[in-house]
Design a protein around this motif. Structure first.
Motif, PDB file in Angstrom:
ATOM      1  N   UNK A   1      -0.561 -13.942  15.564  1.00  0.00           N
ATOM      2  CA  UNK A   1       0.379 -12.900  15.995  1.00  0.00           C
ATOM      3  C   UNK A   1       0.236 -11.681  15.091  1.00  0.00           C
ATOM      4  N   UNK A   2       0.201 -10.491  15.693  1.00  0.00           N
ATOM      5  CA  UNK A   2       0.052  -9.264  14.918  1.00  0.00           C
ATOM      6  C   UNK A   2       1.289  -9.008  14.072  1.00  0.00           C
ATOM      7  N   UNK A   3       1.061  -8.417  12.914  1.00  0.00           N
ATOM      8  CA  UNK A   3       2.151  -8.125  11.994  1.00  0.00           C
ATOM      9  C   UNK A   3       2.388  -6.626  11.922  1.00  0.00           C
ATOM     10  N   UNK A   4       3.625  -6.262  11.614  1.00  0.00           N
ATOM     11  CA  UNK A   4       3.947  -4.870  11.361  1.00  0.00           C
ATOM     12  C   UNK A   4       3.308  -4.442  10.034  1.00  0.00           C
ATOM     13  N   UNK A   5       3.029  -3.136   9.865  1.00  0.00           N
ATOM     14  CA  UNK A   5       2.377  -2.673   8.633  1.00  0.00           C
ATOM     15  C   UNK A   5       3.076  -3.090   7.344  1.00  0.00           C
ATOM     16  N   UNK A   6       4.407  -3.180   7.359  1.00  0.00           N
ATOM     17  CA  UNK A   6       5.096  -3.574   6.124  1.00  0.00           C
ATOM     18  C   UNK A   6       4.900  -5.047   5.785  1.00  0.00           C
ATOM     19  N   UNK A   7       4.264  -5.801   6.691  1.00  0.00           N
ATOM     20  CA  UNK A   7       3.990  -7.219   6.444  1.00  0.00           C
ATOM     21  C   UNK A   7       2.525  -7.478   6.094  1.00  0.00           C
ATOM     22  N   UNK A   8       1.697  -6.431   6.128  1.00  0.00           N
ATOM     23  CA  UNK A   8       0.276  -6.620   5.847  1.00  0.00           C
ATOM     24  C   UNK A   8       0.040  -7.002   4.386  1.00  0.00           C
ATOM     25  N   UNK A   9      -0.939  -7.852   4.179  1.00  0.00           N
ATOM     26  CA  UNK A   9      -1.405  -8.112   2.823  1.00  0.00           C
ATOM     27  C   UNK A   9      -2.275  -6.944   2.386  1.00  0.00           C
ATOM     28  N   UNK A  10      -2.081  -6.472   1.160  1.00  0.00           N
ATOM     29  CA  UNK A  10      -2.805  -5.289   0.694  1.00  0.00           C
ATOM     30  C   UNK A  10      -3.672  -5.603  -0.519  1.00  0.00           C
ATOM     31  N   UNK A  11      -4.734  -4.815  -0.639  1.00  0.00           N
ATOM     32  CA  UNK A  11      -5.656  -4.972  -1.761  1.00  0.00           C
ATOM     33  C   UNK A  11      -4.928  -4.658  -3.065  1.00  0.00           C
ATOM     34  N   UNK A  12      -5.114  -5.514  -4.045  1.00  0.00           N
ATOM     35  CA  UNK A  12      -4.449  -5.331  -5.334  1.00  0.00           C
ATOM     36  C   UNK A  12      -5.281  -4.398  -6.209  1.00  0.00           C
ATOM     37  N   UNK A  13      -4.857  -3.147  -6.283  1.00  0.00           N
ATOM     38  CA  UNK A  13      -5.560  -2.169  -7.120  1.00  0.00           C
ATOM     39  C   UNK A  13      -4.951  -2.067  -8.521  1.00  0.00           C
ATOM     40  N   UNK A  14      -3.963  -2.916  -8.814  1.00  0.00           N
ATOM     41  CA  UNK A  14      -3.253  -2.815 -10.088  1.00  0.00           C
ATOM     42  C   UNK A  14      -3.620  -3.924 -11.065  1.00  0.00           C
ATOM     43  N   UNK A  15      -4.332  -4.942 -10.592  1.00  0.00           N
ATOM     44  CA  UNK A  15      -4.640  -6.072 -11.470  1.00  0.00           C
ATOM     45  C   UNK A  15      -5.637  -5.663 -12.548  1.00  0.00           C
ATOM     46  N   UNK A  16      -5.604  -6.323 -13.705  1.00  0.00           N
ATOM     47  CA  UNK A  16      -6.543  -5.996 -14.781  1.00  0.00           C
ATOM     48  C   UNK A  16      -7.987  -6.180 -14.326  1.00  0.00           C
ATOM     49  N   UNK A  17      -8.899  -5.359 -14.816  1.00  0.00           N
ATOM     50  CA  UNK A  17     -10.303  -5.478 -14.403  1.00  0.00           C
ATOM     51  C   UNK A  17     -10.901  -6.806 -14.837  1.00  0.00           C
ATOM     52  N   UNK A  18     -11.747  -7.334 -13.991  1.00  0.00           N
ATOM     53  CA  UNK A  18     -12.409  -8.602 -14.262  1.00  0.00           C
ATOM     54  C   UNK A  18     -13.796  -8.314 -14.825  1.00  0.00           C
ATOM     55  N   UNK A  19     -14.142  -8.909 -15.943  1.00  0.00           N
ATOM     56  CA  UNK A  19     -15.457  -8.670 -16.545  1.00  0.00           C
ATOM     57  C   UNK A  19     -16.546  -9.306 -15.688  1.00  0.00           C
ATOM     58  N   UNK A  20     -17.708  -8.685 -15.681  1.00  0.00           N
ATOM     59  CA  UNK A  20     -18.807  -9.192 -14.873  1.00  0.00           C
ATOM     60  C   UNK A  20     -19.198 -10.600 -15.323  1.00  0.00           C
ATOM     61  N   UNK A  21     -19.394 -11.468 -14.343  1.00  0.00           N
ATOM     62  CA  UNK A  21     -19.776 -12.848 -14.610  1.00  0.00           C
ATOM     63  C   UNK A  21     -21.138 -12.891 -15.304  1.00  0.00           C
ATOM     64  N   UNK A  22     -21.197 -13.539 -16.462  1.00  0.00           N
ATOM     65  CA  UNK A  22     -22.427 -13.558 -17.257  1.00  0.00           C
ATOM     66  C   UNK A  22     -23.579 -14.245 -16.528  1.00  0.00           C
ATOM     67  N   UNK A  23     -23.265 -15.238 -15.695  1.00  0.00           N
ATOM     68  CA  UNK A  23     -24.325 -15.945 -14.976  1.00  0.00           C
ATOM     69  C   UNK A  23     -24.928 -15.084 -13.862  1.00  0.00           C
ATOM     70  N   UNK A  24     -24.145 -14.114 -13.373  1.00  0.00           N
ATOM     71  CA  UNK A  24     -24.653 -13.248 -12.307  1.00  0.00           C
ATOM     72  C   UNK A  24     -25.453 -12.064 -12.842  1.00  0.00           C
TER      73      UNK A  24
END
Length: 429
Positions: A1-24
């Motif tokens: 079922x479609x959701x209203x815009x206020x119910x959408x999951x949004x990209x988290x642009x506030x989380x602390x940066x993740x360091x690049x994976x050393x194995x990659x």
């Protein structure tokens, strides 16, 4: 079922940066080496001896292949990248593992500063493409004054990477990698941390703009790089939308190595060495960027005379999170001296998005974008990104991008220097 815009999951642009994976990290090195080998790319380094992270890495930006050159430029150091939220689409997990930081284009995001300071604290490389989009014509786009201010805030060395010929191998208006040889890439420590502290913001910005200046068409002509692909001009009309002979807009088309006007029938060949040649009569603009800048001059004239105005029906897709586009249906888009105004209805509710002229010094556009394979602009808030597809044949997204820049220049000022325009000063005495 479609959701209203206020119910959408949004990209988290506030989380602390993740360091690049050393194995990659070694995986990215191998992939980058292969791509650069296929393009016969060579690298030249200046003032890089003994440099260790953290530092700010700034690159010019023409195509997807730039990321391979960037990886080669900073090896073996550990990077964190600023990536637009739509860049995460389809690659969310892997880009986060590679150190990607999500940002919405042409928005003022205070949380980004906190993330960059955290990357500095981690001792990693901060990677930015200050033009914030692919170059439309193979020359430098706008670099805002804020880049110099950021360098002053970070107080770390500034390294620039200037890549040549990338537009020719993968033009914005085609986005197909031709796997052609590219020019020598210059990697230089532009400023040490001590120089960053002692120089003014304007001096830092002037140095960055000079270090990242480029013209891939001039590079091709000066080095006599032969591109004899029979389809080498196809798609160019998406950027060169106005005929310089009859002056009609939206009538140019391309086929093979030819760009032509459907209205007056004039034709130009894009030669093997990157110049236009009229098949009959005068060649108005042998150098492709001159044609593009002539269009800009015409848009500037409309802005100054107060006649620039666009209104068109549009299709709208939303990208609140990086994982799924949400079709919103049809709406209307208006672009004028008041900025952007978009209206639409979704699930029985009416919505409006307004972006004033002073909110956007430029506009991101796409050609034949994703599943719709249509040209579009994107308009972002801090929470959502909207991909807006004009439905009128009398609209071109390149003109919208040019108009966005010229409206800002006229009503606000020079985004590269911070100097206010005469109009702005007269209205804010």
């Amino acid at each position: 079922m479609s959701k209203q815009p206020n119910e959408w999951k949004r990209f988290d642009t506030k989380s602390p940066p993740r360091r690049q994976n050393l194995f990659l990290m070694p995986v990215t090195w191998v992939v980058a080496r292969v791509y650069c080998w296929l393009h016969r790319e060579k690298f030249k380094r200046e003032r890089m001896e003994g440099l260790r992270p953290p530092y700010l890495l700034l690159l010019n930006h023409n195509c997807f292949y730039d990321y391979a050159s960037m990886t080669m430029a900073l090896m073996p150091h550990r990077p964190s990248y600023i990536v637009s939220v739509d860049g995460f689409h389809g690659f969310t997990t892997i880009l986060k593992l590679l150190g990607g930081i999500g940002k919405r284009k042409f928005t003022n995001d205070v949380y980004l500063i906190r993330q960059l300071l955290r990357i500095k604290q981690n001792g990693d490389v901060i990677v930015m493409y200050p033009e914030a989009r692919y170059s439309l014509i193979g020359t430098r786009a706008l670099i805002p004054e804020a880049v110099g201010k950021l360098a002053k805030l970070l107080k770390i060395p500034v390294v620039t990477v200037n890549m040549s010929g990338h537009h020719q191998t993968m033009p914005f208006w085609s986005q197909k990698d031709r796997f052609l040889p590219v020019g020598e890439t210059l990697i230089q420590q532009l400023f040490t941390s001590e120089e960053v502290k002692s120089l003014s913001v304007s001096e830092i910005n002037a140095g960055i703009r000079e270090a990242l200046e480029y013209d891939d068409w001039a590079w091709q002509q000066e080095n006599q790089v032969c591109i004899d692909l029979p389809t080498r001009a196809e798609g160019f009309h998406e950027v060169l939308y106005q005929c310089p002979h009859c002056l009609h807009e939206y009538t140019t088309r391309t086929k093979g190595a030819i760009i032509y006007c459907e209205h007056c029938q004039k034709e130009w060949e894009l030669t093997q060495y990157g110049e236009f040649r009229a098949l009959a009569g005068e060649t108005e603009f042998p150098h492709p960027p001159d044609w593009y800048e002539w269009q800009r001059d015409n848009v500037r004239r409309e802005v100054e005379e107060g006649t620039y105005y666009l209104q068109t029906p549009v299709l709208i897709d939303a990208l609140p999170d990086s994982r799924k586009f949400i079709p919103l249906g049809e709406g209307t888009l208006t672009h004028s001296k008041d900025g952007f105004l978009m209206k639409w209805s979704y699930l029985g509710e009416d919505y409006t998005l307004e972006k004033s002229v002073n909110e956007m010094y430029s506009c991101h556009i796409e050609i034949h974008f994703h599943l719709r394979q249509m040209s579009c602009i994107d308009l972002s808030t801090l929470d959502d990104t909207y991909f807006v597809y004009p439905l009128s044949p009398q609209v071109n997204v390149t003109k919208i991008a040019l108009a966005t820049e010229e409206l800002y220049k006229y009503y606000v000022g020079n985004v590269e220097t911070g100097e206010r325009s005469p109009y702005y000063l007269s209205q804010n005495k």
